[in-house]
Motif scaffolding. Sequence first.
Motif, PDB file in Angstrom:
ATOM      1  N   LEU A 163       0.841  -1.189   0.000  1.00 38.16           N
ATOM      2  CA  LEU A 163       0.000   0.000   0.000  1.00 38.16           C
ATOM      3  C   LEU A 163       0.879   1.243   0.000  1.00 38.16           C
ATOM      4  CD1 LEU A 163      -2.634  -1.290   2.562  1.00 38.16           C
ATOM      5  CD2 LEU A 163      -2.932  -1.049   0.082  1.00 38.16           C
ATOM      6  N   HIS A 164       0.265   2.386  -0.238  1.00 40.53           N
ATOM      7  CA  HIS A 164       1.025   3.633  -0.375  1.00 40.53           C
ATOM      8  C   HIS A 164       0.539   4.668   0.628  1.00 40.53           C
ATOM      9  CE1 HIS A 164       2.691   2.219  -4.243  1.00 40.53           C
ATOM     10  NE2 HIS A 164       1.493   1.713  -4.432  1.00 40.53           N
ATOM     11  N   ILE A 165       1.495   5.340   1.274  1.00 39.14           N
ATOM     12  CA  ILE A 165       1.157   6.483   2.125  1.00 39.14           C
ATOM     13  C   ILE A 165       1.027   7.698   1.217  1.00 39.14           C
ATOM     14  CG2 ILE A 165       1.912   7.965   4.013  1.00 39.14           C
ATOM     15  CD1 ILE A 165       3.546   5.587   5.084  1.00 39.14           C
ATOM     16  N   ILE A 166      -0.139   8.351   1.232  1.00 39.15           N
ATOM     17  CA  ILE A 166      -0.365   9.487   0.324  1.00 39.15           C
ATOM     18  C   ILE A 166      -0.597  10.794   1.081  1.00 39.15           C
ATOM     19  CG2 ILE A 166      -1.253   7.995  -1.505  1.00 39.15           C
ATOM     20  CD1 ILE A 166      -4.086   8.975  -0.716  1.00 39.15           C
ATOM     21  N   GLY A 167      -0.612  10.727   2.415  1.00 38.16           N
ATOM     22  CA  GLY A 167      -0.812  11.943   3.197  1.00 38.16           C
ATOM     23  C   GLY A 167      -0.642  11.651   4.673  1.00 38.16           C
ATOM     24  N   GLU A 168      -0.666  12.707   5.484  1.00 42.19           N
ATOM     25  CA  GLU A 168      -0.555  12.553   6.929  1.00 42.19           C
ATOM     26  C   GLU A 168      -1.367  13.635   7.617  1.00 42.19           C
ATOM     27  OE1 GLU A 168       3.484  13.031   8.269  1.00 42.19           O
ATOM     28  OE2 GLU A 168       3.602  15.097   7.583  1.00 42.19           O
ATOM     29  N   HIS A 169      -1.700  13.372   8.883  1.00 43.02           N
ATOM     30  CA  HIS A 169      -2.474  14.342   9.658  1.00 43.02           C
ATOM     31  C   HIS A 169      -2.112  14.161  11.127  1.00 43.02           C
ATOM     32  CE1 HIS A 169      -5.868  17.117  10.185  1.00 43.02           C
ATOM     33  NE2 HIS A 169      -6.140  16.441  11.291  1.00 43.02           N
ATOM     34  N   TYR A 170      -1.900  15.270  11.824  1.00 41.56           N
ATOM     35  CA  TYR A 170      -1.566  15.234  13.244  1.00 41.56           C
ATOM     36  C   TYR A 170      -2.779  15.657  14.064  1.00 41.56           C
ATOM     37  CZ  TYR A 170       3.352  14.749  11.960  1.00 41.56           C
ATOM     38  OH  TYR A 170       4.549  14.292  11.462  1.00 41.56           O
ATOM     39  N   LEU A 171      -3.019  14.932  15.142  1.00 43.61           N
ATOM     40  CA  LEU A 171      -4.181  15.218  15.981  1.00 43.61           C
ATOM     41  C   LEU A 171      -3.770  15.300  17.448  1.00 43.61           C
ATOM     42  CD1 LEU A 171      -7.357  15.470  15.903  1.00 43.61           C
ATOM     43  CD2 LEU A 171      -7.395  13.034  16.504  1.00 43.61           C
ATOM     44  N   ASP A 172      -4.132  16.403  18.090  1.00 47.22           N
ATOM     45  CA  ASP A 172      -3.963  16.515  19.538  1.00 47.22           C
ATOM     46  C   ASP A 172      -4.961  15.583  20.206  1.00 47.22           C
ATOM     47  OD1 ASP A 172      -1.910  18.360  20.309  1.00 47.22           O
ATOM     48  OD2 ASP A 172      -3.100  19.949  19.409  1.00 47.22           O
ATOM     49  N   ILE A 173      -4.465  14.706  21.054  1.00 45.63           N
ATOM     50  CA  ILE A 173      -5.320  13.713  21.696  1.00 45.63           C
ATOM     51  C   ILE A 173      -5.753  14.209  23.079  1.00 45.63           C
ATOM     52  CG2 ILE A 173      -5.498  11.333  22.501  1.00 45.63           C
ATOM     53  CD1 ILE A 173      -5.223  11.578  19.462  1.00 45.63           C
ATOM     54  N   HIS A 174      -7.064  14.379  23.241  1.00 46.57           N
ATOM     55  CA  HIS A 174      -7.633  14.778  24.528  1.00 46.57           C
ATOM     56  C   HIS A 174      -8.510  13.641  25.027  1.00 46.57           C
ATOM     57  CE1 HIS A 174      -6.168  18.841  23.869  1.00 46.57           C
ATOM     58  NE2 HIS A 174      -6.714  18.815  22.660  1.00 46.57           N
ATOM     59  N   GLN A 175      -8.107  13.044  26.134  1.00 46.74           N
ATOM     60  CA  GLN A 175      -8.836  11.898  26.681  1.00 46.74           C
ATOM     61  C   GLN A 175      -9.756  12.346  27.821  1.00 46.74           C
ATOM     62  OE1 GLN A 175      -8.679   9.269  25.056  1.00 46.74           O
ATOM     63  NE2 GLN A 175      -6.622   8.713  24.400  1.00 46.74           N
ATOM     64  N   ASN A 176     -10.958  11.777  27.848  1.00 45.24           N
ATOM     65  CA  ASN A 176     -11.946  12.150  28.852  1.00 45.24           C
ATOM     66  C   ASN A 176     -12.562  10.901  29.483  1.00 45.24           C
ATOM     67  OD1 ASN A 176     -12.307  15.233  28.041  1.00 45.24           O
ATOM     68  ND2 ASN A 176     -12.292  14.033  26.154  1.00 45.24           N
ATOM     69  N   LEU A 177     -12.809  10.965  30.789  1.00 39.10           N
ATOM     70  CA  LEU A 177     -13.484   9.873  31.485  1.00 39.10           C
ATOM     71  C   LEU A 177     -14.981  10.130  31.423  1.00 39.10           C
ATOM     72  CD1 LEU A 177     -12.851   7.328  33.317  1.00 39.10           C
ATOM     73  CD2 LEU A 177     -13.374   8.847  35.239  1.00 39.10           C
ATOM     74  N   MET A 178     -15.742   9.142  30.935  1.00 44.66           N
ATOM     75  CA  MET A 178     -17.182   9.353  30.731  1.00 44.66           C
ATOM     76  C   MET A 178     -17.983   8.136  31.146  1.00 44.66           C
ATOM     77  SD  MET A 178     -17.011   9.250  26.570  1.00 44.66           S
ATOM     78  CE  MET A 178     -15.640  10.418  26.605  1.00 44.66           C
ATOM     79  N   ALA A 179     -19.221   8.385  31.536  1.00 47.04           N
ATOM     80  CA  ALA A 179     -20.114   7.310  31.967  1.00 47.04           C
ATOM     81  C   ALA A 179     -21.555   7.770  31.762  1.00 47.04           C
ATOM     82  CB  ALA A 179     -19.859   6.962  33.427  1.00 47.04           C
ATOM     83  N   LEU A 180     -22.511   6.920  32.126  1.00 49.99           N
ATOM     84  CA  LEU A 180     -23.922   7.274  32.016  1.00 49.99           C
ATOM     85  C   LEU A 180     -24.226   8.516  32.844  1.00 49.99           C
ATOM     86  CD1 LEU A 180     -25.654   3.776  32.319  1.00 49.99           C
ATOM     87  CD2 LEU A 180     -25.347   5.117  30.233  1.00 49.99           C
ATOM     88  N   ASN A 181     -25.186   9.291  32.395  1.00 48.18           N
ATOM     89  CA  ASN A 181     -25.574  10.505  33.105  1.00 48.18           C
ATOM     90  C   ASN A 181     -25.992  10.193  34.541  1.00 48.18           C
ATOM     91  OD1 ASN A 181     -25.481  12.737  31.059  1.00 48.18           O
ATOM     92  ND2 ASN A 181     -26.752  11.290  29.946  1.00 48.18           N
TER      93      ASN A 181
END
Length: 277
Positions: free
Chosen positions: A74-92
């Motif tokens: 396969l071929h790499i045709i592009g790239e993208h950087y993402l800031d990762i923000h992690q959150n703790l979540m549960a039922l309301n």
Amino acid sequence: MAAKIAIQGIKGSFHHQVAQEYFEKEVEVDECLSFEELIASLLTEKSTQAVMAIENSIAGPIIPNYALIDKNNLHIIGEHYLDIHQNLMALNGQKIEDIEEVHSHPMALLQCMEFLKQYPHIKIVEDKDTAETARRIHEKQLKGIAAIASKVAAEMYDLEILAPEIQTINNNMTRFVIISKTQSLLSTDEINRASLKFELDHKRGSLAAVLNVMSDCKLNLTKIQSLPKIETPWKYSFFVDVTFEKYEDYAKVKALIDIMAEYFKVLGEYKNSKPRG
């Protein structure tokens, strides 16, 4: 055929967010719960392109994914950087004190370990995908179980964020690549980054000679990683990423490595999108 983008995970995952940001629109996605399934989606032409995480600023490169790209031509045709923000979540209505287990992808759990150490009563459970865990909590109305995922996943699956931004290191960025069965259609004027693979004779100075060639031709080596060749003991493949200002300099390096290496392959030529600073 309408463009469909394969992502690892489901809608609401970080891969889904990258697909939306990179293609700048609400894209149709093929949800894959493993990278192998993602590759199969491309090979069977169920999707036209795919988004694949390739390295994290904390955990480092995801070498098996380079190997998957290489093995399946396969071929790499592009790239993208993402800031990762992690959150703790549960039922309301749930509080952290109510949580008995937290489920998420191993990488997400690793990125939040300092926060989780504050709550030794919570059992840590590895799962396939961040967003898929959030969806399962919503669909089955699972009390006492929390997910670690993106803010988008919390909104999409109607979960309450119990603790926002729980990643240990705030500057937590993941690099994703865009892969395809066909090569990039960019002009050489636009290409200023490449991913390469080569194998060298097992003798002193062989790797240093290749690196010197890159330096002499004004290429910037941004990453180098070795992977053992299973079928040949003590033989290694090198995966490298380089950036450059002039395609002519890079073309010269390609020609020289092709002569110097026992095996040489270009995994992708594309546009560098790494944020500055």
